[in-house]
Motif scaffolding. Sequence first.
Motif, PDB file in Angstrom:
ATOM      1  N   SER A   5     108.085 -28.261  18.224  1.00 45.16           N
ATOM      2  CA  SER A   5     106.872 -27.673  17.649  1.00 45.16           C
ATOM      3  C   SER A   5     105.883 -28.736  17.215  1.00 45.16           C
ATOM      4  N   VAL A  50     109.930 -22.111  21.952  1.00 47.59           N
ATOM      5  CA  VAL A  50     110.999 -21.385  21.291  1.00 47.59           C
ATOM      6  C   VAL A  50     111.934 -20.805  22.341  1.00 47.59           C
ATOM      7  N   SER A  70     109.497 -19.124  15.199  1.00 54.79           N
ATOM      8  CA  SER A  70     110.502 -19.027  16.254  1.00 54.79           C
ATOM      9  C   SER A  70     111.074 -17.619  16.354  1.00 54.79           C
ATOM     10  N   SER A 113     113.941 -22.774  17.524  1.00 58.15           N
ATOM     11  CA  SER A 113     112.876 -23.722  17.836  1.00 58.15           C
ATOM     12  C   SER A 113     113.417 -24.846  18.711  1.00 58.15           C
TER      13      SER A 113
END
Length: 123
Positions: free
Chosen positions: A38, A29, A50, A35
């Motif tokens: 992920s 993040v 985030s 973001s």
Amino acid sequence: MAKSRTEQLVERLRDLQASSGDVEGAAVVSVDGLSMASALPGNVEEDRVSAMSAAMLSLGERISSELGRGTLEQVFIKGERGYVILTSVGEEAVLTVLARPEAKLGLIFLDVNRTVEDLEKLV
């Protein structure tokens, strides 16, 4: 064809998950709360993770500084259903790791540190 930066970040996060069965998910993040990549479980909202990760990192940095503990390295949260570990990735990002309650934390920290070293080359 070369992989994009996001693909490389996701690949590294999946490597972290594969290295330990105790890692349930991970995300990279930005310090702004966006973001970057992920590999989170389906029941976890990426945007929420985030935003909270960036807020916790900022608060942790302030606490560390105000209390004379030096530069923040990690924020560690223990809940009844597991752990959240936030680790700085350079000055622009944070690695958020979700771990199971029975996780062997020493091994998780070792894997997290190795992952951070790799991620710093990519962010």
